[in-house]
Design a protein around this motif. Structure first.
Motif, short mmCIF file in Angstrom:
data_model
loop_
_atom_site.label_atom_id
_atom_site.label_comp_id
_atom_site.label_asym_id
_atom_site.label_seq_id
_atom_site.Cartn_x
_atom_site.Cartn_y
_atom_site.Cartn_z
N CYS A 1 24.26 38.60 39.89
CA CYS A 1 24.18 38.08 38.52
C CYS A 1 24.79 39.13 37.61
O CYS A 1 24.34 40.29 37.58
N ALA A 2 25.84 38.76 36.89
CA ALA A 2 26.55 39.72 36.05
C ALA A 2 25.59 40.39 35.07
O ALA A 2 24.85 39.72 34.35
N ASP B 1 29.32 42.55 38.29
CA ASP B 1 30.02 42.06 37.10
C ASP B 1 30.40 40.59 37.22
O ASP B 1 31.16 40.08 36.41
N GLN B 2 29.86 39.90 38.23
CA GLN B 2 30.19 38.49 38.45
C GLN B 2 28.96 37.74 38.94
O GLN B 2 28.21 38.25 39.76
N ASP B 3 28.77 36.52 38.44
CA ASP B 3 27.72 35.64 38.95
C ASP B 3 28.15 35.02 40.27
O ASP B 3 29.32 34.66 40.45
N SER B 4 27.21 34.86 41.18
CA SER B 4 27.47 34.05 42.35
C SER B 4 27.45 32.58 41.95
O SER B 4 26.94 32.20 40.88
N GLU C 1 25.23 30.70 39.01
CA GLU C 1 25.85 29.79 38.03
C GLU C 1 25.11 28.46 37.98
O GLU C 1 24.89 27.89 36.90
N GLN D 1 31.49 35.40 46.88
CA GLN D 1 31.67 36.65 47.61
C GLN D 1 31.50 36.50 49.12
O GLN D 1 32.04 37.28 49.89
#
Length: 484
Positions: free
Chosen positions: A91-92, A109-112, A116, A210
């Motif tokens: 989770c970003a 730095d990114q949501d899975s 989302e 990812q």
């Protein structure tokens, strides 16, 4: 309703309904959950990583308030406080340690895709629940964050590896929380803490972007919850393949919530109290027999029977695949975080599995996969004769804290595998399986029972769970709050 004590025991549907009808704001609901988390963290230890300020900002946003009280809220759980497990689910902006000091302070730095979808459904993320380090144990006592204690008895394990999630739901901190399961990590803590936990069919829920799959498909993402309807609604939010997924689950016949609308047709249910990799405690065996009698009373055909192979038949192959998965996870997560794996940065058992996984040849790994796939076909064939298999979740009621912590890594692993009983079998086959909180032992500790369904058939399990929930309600059972 503004009584914060009573808010704690409403399920997510009822909490969302209060928001939708304007009887409470999402900000007040979030604040009540934060207050409970803070009040219990020193005793229960369920939520080591928090994100209160961002949650407060989101909950108090006027635009969100209009959306939640409008004619089309994002979903039936919209505005409800929620926790992500500290394992997977990037989770970003929210620290993610995988329960390990090796990754302390790492912030994705990114949501899975999964996160989302939770966000799109309107769930309000307050932080991360405690997890066993890299999910390696069926108890939640990571060195980095300390133990999560069972709300029913603070000297007992909450199970694992999703122990923080299950304890948080059982203690009334949140009504539903993210969890995942590669060998029992949803079902075991649900059984220990007296909440509902469904492991979905392989690939029913996404792991991307990812990750394609984990441990050759052993792992599934979902939640633990207070009610069956919350579990079904959460699965509706997150189910379905994402672009680029390596394989999909069989299409569901409709929304999972639809499964709860009517009692299931009369089912053919097999039950077993056989031993796993160790003996089955008499209390857990009686919980299975009691559940079998209840199912018979509800009109189902119940027969004592069990599939082959048994857990001892596949244990060595499972542990090799498990070790390879742990080794891969440690390597990959360390690389993303810019860290270097080291023996003194992780727990002894984690390092032992890491090295075991690194020592396996590609050929040996594939031979192990083949062995497990042949076993999976034999297990799945059992359901040509039965709709559902009823069995124990764990080999004993919740054990004392520290039950896995002594001895060599091999001894710890043997002890963990014995406690997990036969839960990994459903991970090998990819079948859906659920822990249902129907029983308590003489000391008042929860003892869940497991129902395993056909591949792709969560609907039958959810319909049966709803029928059992109505026949033997569990939501009114609460751990002694004065201790928490």
């Amino acid at each position: 309703m503004t009584d914060r004590q009573e808010l704690a025991w409403l399920d997510a549907h009822d909490q969302a309904e209060l928001i939708r009808t304007g009887r409470i704001g999402a900000d007040e609901l979030a604040e009540a959950a934060i207050e409970r988390i803070e009040a219990t963290q020193a005793t229960v230890g369920a939520v080591p990583i928090t994100d209160y300020e961002r949650a407060r900002k989101q909950a108090g946003d006027p635009g969100l308030r209009r959306t939640l009280t409008g004619p089309e809220p994002p979903g039936p759980l919209a505005g409800v406080p929620f926790l992500l497990k500290d394992l997977g689910a990037p989770c970003a902006g929210l620290e993610a340690t995988q329960g390990s000091g090796l990754l302390a302070g790492f912030v994705p730095d990114q949501d899975s895709t999964l996160v989302e979808r939770f966000k799109a459904g309107g769930l309000l993320i307050l932080g991360r629940s405690n997890s066993a380090e890299f999910g390696v144990l069926p108890t939640t006592e990571p060195r980095g964050h300390g133990p999560t204690r069972n709300p029913w008895d603070l000297g007992r394990s909450a199970g694992g590896s999703s122990g923080g999630a299950a304890a948080a739901v059982a203690a009334g901190l949140v009504p539903v929380a993210h969890a995942n399961d590669a060998g029992g990590s949803i079902r075991i803590p649900a059984a220990c803490c007296g909440v509902f936990g469904l492991k979905p069919t392989r690939a029913r829920t996404p792991l991307g972007p990812q990750v394609g799959d984990l441990m050759n498909g052993l792992a599934s993402e979902h939640v633990v919850s207070r009610s069956v309807r919350d579990s079904a609604a959460a699965l509706d939010l997150i189910a379905g393949p994402a672009p680029g997924d390596p394989y999909p689950a069989p299409p569901a016949p409709g929304p999972f919530r639809d499964a709860l609308a009517a009692p299931p047709r009369p089912l053919r249910i097999a039950f077993t109290t056989r031993a796993g990799t160790g003996p089955l405690d008499a209390t857990c065996a009686e919980a299975v027999r009691e559940a079998a009698r209840l199912c018979a009373d509800l009109g189902h055909t119940v027969t004592e029977d069990a599939p082959a192979p048994t857990m001892p038949d596949v244990a060595d192959a499972f542990l090799d695949v498990w070790a390879a998965g742990v080794s891969s996870a440690v390597t990959a997560q360390s690389a993303v975080a810019g860290r270097t794996p080291a023996a003194d940065a992780v727990e002894e058992l984690t390092w032992s599995l890491y090295e075991r996984g690194r020592s396996l040849s590609a050929a040996h790994y594939l031979l192990r996969i083949g062995h497990l796939q042949r076993a999976a076909r034999a297990l799945a064939a059992f359901h040509d004769s039965y709709d559902v298999l009823l069995s124990a979740v764990t080999a004993s009621p919740p054990p004392p804290l520290g039950f896995c912590a002594h001895g060599t890594p091999e001894q710890q692993l043997d002890r963990a595998l014995a406690f997990a009983h036969e839960t990994p079998l459903a991970n090998l086959t990819g079948q859906p399986a659920m822990s249902v909180p129907l029983h308590h032992d003489a000391a008042g500790l929860p003892v869940g029972v497991q129902f395993t369904g056909r591949y792709g058939d969560e609907h039958t399990l959810l319909a049966l769970a709803a029928q059992l929930e109505q026949a033997r309600p569990w939501a009114q059972r609460r751990p002694p709050l004065t201790r928490l």
